[in-house]
Design a protein around this motif. Sequence first.
Motif, PDB file in Angstrom:
ATOM      1  N   PRO A   1     -17.639  -1.524  47.468  1.00 44.67           N
ATOM      2  CA  PRO A   1     -16.218  -1.508  47.231  1.00 44.67           C
ATOM      3  C   PRO A   1     -15.835  -2.043  46.043  1.00 44.67           C
ATOM      4  CG  PRO A   1     -16.878  -2.369  49.772  1.00 44.67           C
ATOM      5  CD  PRO A   1     -18.201  -2.190  48.868  1.00 44.67           C
ATOM      6  N   GLU A   2     -16.495  -3.059  45.710  1.00 43.89           N
ATOM      7  CA  GLU A   2     -16.045  -3.838  44.308  1.00 43.89           C
ATOM      8  C   GLU A   2     -16.442  -2.755  43.224  1.00 43.89           C
ATOM      9  OE1 GLU A   2     -17.227  -4.875  40.558  1.00 43.89           O
ATOM     10  OE2 GLU A   2     -18.574  -4.802  41.864  1.00 43.89           O
ATOM     11  N   LYS A   3     -17.500  -2.171  43.172  1.00 42.45           N
ATOM     12  CA  LYS A   3     -17.804  -1.038  42.218  1.00 42.45           C
ATOM     13  C   LYS A   3     -16.509   0.087  42.093  1.00 42.45           C
ATOM     14  CE  LYS A   3     -21.256   1.887  40.238  1.00 42.45           C
ATOM     15  NZ  LYS A   3     -22.864   2.427  40.194  1.00 42.45           N
ATOM     16  N   ARG A   4     -16.232   0.411  43.231  1.00 42.16           N
ATOM     17  CA  ARG A   4     -15.159   1.450  43.445  1.00 42.16           C
ATOM     18  C   ARG A   4     -13.852   1.056  42.619  1.00 42.16           C
ATOM     19  NH1 ARG A   4     -16.801   1.690  48.438  1.00 42.16           N
ATOM     20  NH2 ARG A   4     -14.736   0.846  49.337  1.00 42.16           N
ATOM     21  N   LEU A   5     -13.447  -0.392  42.913  1.00 41.00           N
ATOM     22  CA  LEU A   5     -12.200  -0.801  42.256  1.00 41.00           C
ATOM     23  C   LEU A   5     -12.465  -1.079  40.751  1.00 41.00           C
ATOM     24  CD1 LEU A   5     -10.806  -3.208  44.613  1.00 41.00           C
ATOM     25  CD2 LEU A   5      -9.452  -1.302  43.631  1.00 41.00           C
TER      26      LEU A   5
ATOM     27  N   ASP B   1     -15.663  -7.760  50.413  1.00 45.27           N
ATOM     28  CA  ASP B   1     -15.954  -6.200  50.444  1.00 45.27           C
ATOM     29  C   ASP B   1     -14.817  -5.494  51.127  1.00 45.27           C
ATOM     30  OD1 ASP B   1     -18.242  -6.243  48.696  1.00 45.27           O
ATOM     31  OD2 ASP B   1     -19.493  -6.463  50.527  1.00 45.27           O
ATOM     32  N   LEU B   2     -14.414  -5.805  52.363  1.00 44.92           N
ATOM     33  CA  LEU B   2     -13.378  -5.261  52.932  1.00 44.92           C
ATOM     34  C   LEU B   2     -12.149  -5.351  52.293  1.00 44.92           C
ATOM     35  CD1 LEU B   2     -12.184  -3.887  55.435  1.00 44.92           C
ATOM     36  CD2 LEU B   2     -12.022  -5.908  56.599  1.00 44.92           C
ATOM     37  N   ALA B   3     -11.693  -6.525  51.338  1.00 48.90           N
ATOM     38  CA  ALA B   3     -10.524  -6.551  50.777  1.00 48.90           C
ATOM     39  C   ALA B   3     -10.401  -5.579  49.637  1.00 48.90           C
ATOM     40  CB  ALA B   3     -10.185  -7.842  49.944  1.00 48.90           C
ATOM     41  N   CYS B   4     -11.784  -5.288  48.930  1.00 50.19           N
ATOM     42  CA  CYS B   4     -11.725  -4.275  47.855  1.00 50.19           C
ATOM     43  C   CYS B   4     -11.677  -2.968  48.315  1.00 50.19           C
ATOM     44  CB  CYS B   4     -13.310  -4.267  47.298  1.00 50.19           C
ATOM     45  SG  CYS B   4     -13.442  -5.821  46.180  1.00 50.19           S
ATOM     46  N   HIS B   5     -12.141  -2.668  49.576  1.00 46.54           N
ATOM     47  CA  HIS B   5     -12.144  -1.340  50.116  1.00 46.54           C
ATOM     48  C   HIS B   5     -10.531  -0.814  50.303  1.00 46.54           C
ATOM     49  CE1 HIS B   5     -12.689   2.439  52.551  1.00 46.54           C
ATOM     50  NE2 HIS B   5     -12.205   1.781  53.384  1.00 46.54           N
TER      51      HIS B   5
END
Length: 477
Positions: free
Chosen positions: A27-31, A244-248
């Motif tokens: 998720p961090e990479k997606r942001l 991870d959930l926050a990033c998603h």
Amino acid sequence: MDNTKVTATTSIKRRLSKSNDLTTATPEKRLREDNKNNNKKPSATTATTTTTTTKATVNARPKMITSDRIVRASHSKYRPYFIAENSENTHDSRASPVGDPNLQSILEYPGDSENFLLLRPVLKNTTTNNSNSNSSDNNDRRQHQNHKSLQAVDDIEDKDEYNPITDLIRSAYFIYDCYLTPEQQDLLGDESQGIMRNLTKHRNRRNANGFIEAVNDFNRIIRDLKAKGELSKNAKAMRHPSYDLACHILYQVYSRTVAPQADALNNYQAFSNNVYGEINPILVKQFITKTKLNSHSVFMDMGCGIGNVVLQVAAQTGCEAYGIEIMEVPCKCAKRQLKEYAARMKAWRLPTGKIHFRHGDFLDVGSSDMYETLKRTDVLLVNNYAFDWETNHSLAQLFLDLNEGTKIISLKSFVPKSHKINQRTFHMPESILRVEEFEYFSEAVSWTNNGGTYYIATVDRSRLKPFYEGMYKSSQR
């Protein structure tokens, strides 16, 4: 340092980049942006800029912008992913899809549901380059390329655009990982068997009926747990989302609000204090840890841009968070994100924190009600990487009014290494700041892939005590 310039539009498309492999794309990479623009996000320049005190707060009854809505708005960029039921290539993941462009499914969240169009983003005007080599390897490659050229050019997936199918599956896995007890997870199986296995298996095989059936089975279990109050209880026990959930969730917010408006973020004056750039989630995570932000803290981002840092800090800690931004377009994006964030957090049954965005000049904060907020702030972020000396100096004057122990995070130190407390400098704000230097690594900021340093200055007026004691002793002689 890499000074390659990349537009905001490009960086935002890269922010949406994701892999089809659920195990490799975090998720961090997606942001994270890969923008190499060696500049800073928009912020205040001079105290003479007009301040608008428009304030955005969390809507009491928010409504999500659903995935199908943003895909329909850019429908020309998308094509069917799943193979038609009568296709001979149902098990060939390389086959050109001839499925239903209106195929859709609903995913059940802990507190809401969302509709997804089961399409994938595609590249346009893609051409195939044939090699002139006579080697057998290149001949094989040309044959494969010629085979692909018989398919629609649009069959090549655009990995930089929002992918609703990937979003749906990742959301399902976050619900599975974060909201269910081991016993409840058994109802859905795991990656090797059961409903969770069917989600990825039928997605990889591009089996439309199998995938929709797996989503429906997942929803049935989740609805049953919701009806029994189990998910509400589990969410309450979780309190705040993991990193991870926050990033998603923030990725979902970003893709539905800022990404469609990407071009507008290019309107800034180059090489000024208003150049656009962002601090990426992995570095914000460090800020939270180093400053020990918690639900009782007050956080302020001076020059918040589109509000990503403010939202992440509030999501992960539940703190009271404020952002002030001088540029109108980024500030409007921040307020749009806040509205969607409130709706998303409700869908995930998570607390939002108390969040405010203000359009105005942070150097003029003393003339507004934000001054009182500034004085009670526990952690202050100033991304001053591209600020000139005058702006940094003006900012430092505001620190004189901060409470003892307030922490100031910056990308450039406000205290020169040569600074010493003496009769000439004891009244300066630099004299009450105790500075620590920390390292960040690659891809932590949007303007370079290289690592660098950031600084946390703590307001510590006890540093002046030896100087005053020395002055007192001198006066007694």
